[in-house]
Write a protein that holds these residues in place. Structure first.
Motif, short mmCIF file in Angstrom:
data_model
loop_
_atom_site.label_atom_id
_atom_site.label_comp_id
_atom_site.label_asym_id
_atom_site.label_seq_id
_atom_site.Cartn_x
_atom_site.Cartn_y
_atom_site.Cartn_z
N LEU A 55 33.90 5.38 -72.48
CA LEU A 55 32.49 5.79 -72.45
C LEU A 55 31.86 5.45 -71.10
O LEU A 55 31.04 6.21 -70.57
CB LEU A 55 31.70 5.11 -73.58
CG LEU A 55 31.96 5.64 -74.99
CD1 LEU A 55 31.35 4.72 -76.04
CD2 LEU A 55 31.41 7.05 -75.15
N ALA A 56 32.27 4.29 -70.53
CA ALA A 56 31.74 3.91 -69.22
C ALA A 56 32.25 4.87 -68.15
O ALA A 56 31.49 5.30 -67.27
CB ALA A 56 32.16 2.48 -68.90
N GLU A 57 33.53 5.22 -68.22
CA GLU A 57 34.11 6.14 -67.24
C GLU A 57 33.43 7.51 -67.31
O GLU A 57 33.22 8.17 -66.29
CB GLU A 57 35.61 6.28 -67.45
CG GLU A 57 36.38 5.32 -66.57
CD GLU A 57 37.79 5.04 -67.07
OE1 GLU A 57 38.36 5.89 -67.75
OE2 GLU A 57 38.30 3.93 -66.78
N GLN A 58 33.06 7.92 -68.53
CA GLN A 58 32.38 9.22 -68.70
C GLN A 58 30.92 9.15 -68.26
O GLN A 58 30.23 10.16 -68.23
CB GLN A 58 32.42 9.64 -70.18
CG GLN A 58 33.79 10.01 -70.69
CD GLN A 58 33.86 10.02 -72.22
OE1 GLN A 58 32.89 9.70 -72.90
NE2 GLN A 58 35.01 10.37 -72.75
N GLY A 59 30.43 7.94 -68.02
CA GLY A 59 29.02 7.78 -67.64
C GLY A 59 28.08 7.78 -68.85
O GLY A 59 26.87 7.82 -68.69
N ALA A 60 28.65 7.73 -70.08
CA ALA A 60 27.80 7.74 -71.28
C ALA A 60 27.11 6.40 -71.48
O ALA A 60 26.05 6.33 -72.10
CB ALA A 60 28.65 8.09 -72.51
N ILE A 61 27.73 5.32 -71.01
CA ILE A 61 27.09 4.01 -71.06
C ILE A 61 27.24 3.35 -69.69
O ILE A 61 28.25 3.55 -69.01
CB ILE A 61 27.69 3.09 -72.16
CG1 ILE A 61 29.20 2.88 -71.97
CG2 ILE A 61 27.42 3.65 -73.55
CD1 ILE A 61 29.83 1.89 -72.95
N THR A 62 26.22 2.61 -69.29
CA THR A 62 26.28 1.96 -67.99
C THR A 62 25.52 0.64 -68.06
O THR A 62 24.49 0.57 -68.74
CB THR A 62 25.68 2.89 -66.90
OG1 THR A 62 25.69 2.20 -65.67
CG2 THR A 62 24.27 3.30 -67.19
N THR A 63 26.03 -0.39 -67.41
CA THR A 63 25.33 -1.68 -67.49
C THR A 63 23.94 -1.54 -66.91
O THR A 63 23.78 -1.13 -65.76
CB THR A 63 26.10 -2.76 -66.70
OG1 THR A 63 27.45 -2.75 -67.13
CG2 THR A 63 25.49 -4.13 -66.92
N PRO A 64 22.91 -1.90 -67.69
CA PRO A 64 21.54 -1.77 -67.21
C PRO A 64 21.15 -2.93 -66.30
O PRO A 64 20.39 -3.82 -66.69
CB PRO A 64 20.74 -1.79 -68.52
CG PRO A 64 21.56 -2.65 -69.43
CD PRO A 64 22.99 -2.46 -69.05
N VAL A 65 21.70 -2.96 -65.09
CA VAL A 65 21.50 -4.12 -64.21
C VAL A 65 20.02 -4.30 -63.90
O VAL A 65 19.32 -3.35 -63.55
CB VAL A 65 22.32 -3.96 -62.90
CG1 VAL A 65 22.03 -5.11 -61.95
CG2 VAL A 65 23.81 -3.88 -63.21
N GLY A 66 19.55 -5.53 -64.06
CA GLY A 66 18.17 -5.87 -63.72
C GLY A 66 18.16 -6.67 -62.44
O GLY A 66 18.53 -6.18 -61.38
N LYS A 67 17.81 -7.96 -62.55
CA LYS A 67 17.71 -8.81 -61.35
C LYS A 67 19.08 -9.38 -60.99
O LYS A 67 19.81 -9.84 -61.87
CB LYS A 67 16.71 -9.93 -61.64
CG LYS A 67 16.32 -10.74 -60.44
CD LYS A 67 15.08 -11.59 -60.73
CE LYS A 67 14.82 -12.54 -59.58
NZ LYS A 67 13.70 -13.43 -59.83
#
Ligand SMILES: NC(=O)c1ccc[n+]([C@@H]2O[C@H](COP(=O)([O-])OP(=O)(O)OC[C@H]3O[C@@H](n4cnc5c(N)ncnc54)[C@H](OP(=O)(O)O)[C@@H]3O)[C@@H](O)[C@H]2O)c1
Length: 340
Positions: A299-311
């Motif tokens: 799913l990450a490779e497909q771009g369906a989920i991505t870490t929502p990086v904050g600070k």
């Protein structure tokens, strides 16, 4: 005469942030010189580049994390970096780039120059993923998978309400819920956080501090209510959300960032036909884990989920980072430990 064989055990030395007593992170967490020996079967040793933070760090520092004993121990549940040592028979090799869950329950965390990572949770970092995304990926998405696939499966077309939706757990559940085909209502406490949730795919956003949560959910669902509540927050907000659960609905109990779990009333559960489901993202069989992490990587490779990086914090600021997890901004806080 029998021949003596001398086995050379490779050791790695570096710095690690350790909780030395329960209390204020700025006083209770100290930087120590440590040595890491060869990883045991079921582990790999990485040189850490990034590690993800979250509310559990606050609970650990305060002595409120149920799965850990007394200090001293290392902090940091997840990390990403380069493998420097593997045990015999490992499916990984030295030099590979991986992310995974650390052996924090054994006292070896990810806020350190080296970390033991559970081999069953380790996945090769997809090419398009940044180090910050990799370090903050495992815990949130593994927990979301436990909640939305294993324990309280959400079906395409159902309505999923996510509390704390701009936080580490919430924002990953929001994305996985969308990837599974749910309509997602994201609940958060500021305009900035609502915008963050919209940018990560939320269909509807509600500010529980300024809006009437019950009225807004009724409006969004045409009075039907929500099929599933994903609750890492607990307390009053979760209790209010529970008023809007649909018939046969479920609440997935993830955590208590508000300080108290959601109060459950068994008579209310009976009369309104809903279920509370406890969720703890603990590993199943090696085969089951391999399937789960493989699916998340896909799913990450497909771009369906991505870490929502904050600070993003520097390594020397780990105590400050942990102190700030009691009032985090939008997204996943990540510490950069070293460069490639
Ligand atoms: N079950 C599992 O396997 C599992 C795995 C990971 C984490 N957890 C648990 O889930 C909970 C949340 O962890 P997390 O890392 O997702 O937290 P987080 O990133 O800090 O997010 C929590 C959210 O809760 C809201 N919140 C409301 N009251 C709060 C308070 N008094 N202090 C802090 N935040 C508050 C905040 O959003 P607003 O500003 O929008 O209110 C915040 O964004 C923790 O209890 C943790 O132990 C459980």
């Amino acid at each position: 005469m029998p021949q003596l064989t001398v086995e050379r055990v490779q050791k790695f030395s570096g710095r690690a942030w350790r909780l030395v007593k329960f209390g204020d992170p700025k006083e209770a967490i100290e930087l120590r010189e440590m040595t890491w020996g060869a990883p045991s079967p079921g582990q790999v040793l990485i040189r850490v580049r990034t590690a993800g933070a979250g509310f559990p760090d606050v609970m650990m520092a305060a002595g409120q994390f149920p799965l850990l004993g007394d200090p001293p121990f290392g902090l940091g549940e997840e990390a990403a970096g380069e493998i420097v040592a593997v045990p015999p028979g490992s499916r990984f090799a030295v030099g590979e780039q991986v992310m995974g869950i650390t052996e924090f329950l054994e006292g070896w965390g990810g806020y350190a120059e080296y970390a033991y990572v559970r081999e069953g949770s380790a996945i090769r970092i997809p090419a398009a993923m940044t180090d910050e995304q990799a370090g903050g990926f495992p815990i949130g998405f593994r927990t979301a998978y436990a909640g939305l696939v294993e324990r309280a499966p959400v079906e395409a077309g159902q309505t999923l309400l996510v509390l704390g939706a701009a936080g580490s757990s919430g924002s990953t559940a929001l994305q996985l819920g969308k990837a599974l085909g749910a309509t997602v209502i994201a609940v958060a406490g500021s305009q900035e956080k609502l915008e963050f949730c919209t940018s990560h795919g939320a269909d509807h956003v509600v500010n529980y501090r300024t809006d009437d949560l019950t009225a807004r959910i009724a409006e969004i669902t045409d009075g039907r209510g929500v099929d599933l509540i994903y609750d890492p927050v607990g307390g009053e907000t979760a209790a209010t959300a529970l008023k809007s659960i649909a018939r046969n609905g479920r609440i997935a109990l993830i955590g208590l960032a508000s300080g108290t779990p959601v109060p459950l009333d068994s008579m209310d559960m009976l009369l309104r036909n809903y279920t509370a489901v406890g969720v703890l993202a603990t590993p199943g069989s090696p085969e089951a884990e391999a399937t789960i992490w493989g699916r998340l990587a896909e799913l990450a490779e497909q771009g369906a989920i991505t870490t929502p990086v904050g600070k993003v914090y520097e390594f020397q600021d780990v105590p400050q980072m942990i102190a700030e997890q009691t009032a985090p901004g939008a997204g996943k806080s990540v510490v950069r430990v070293a460069s490639k």
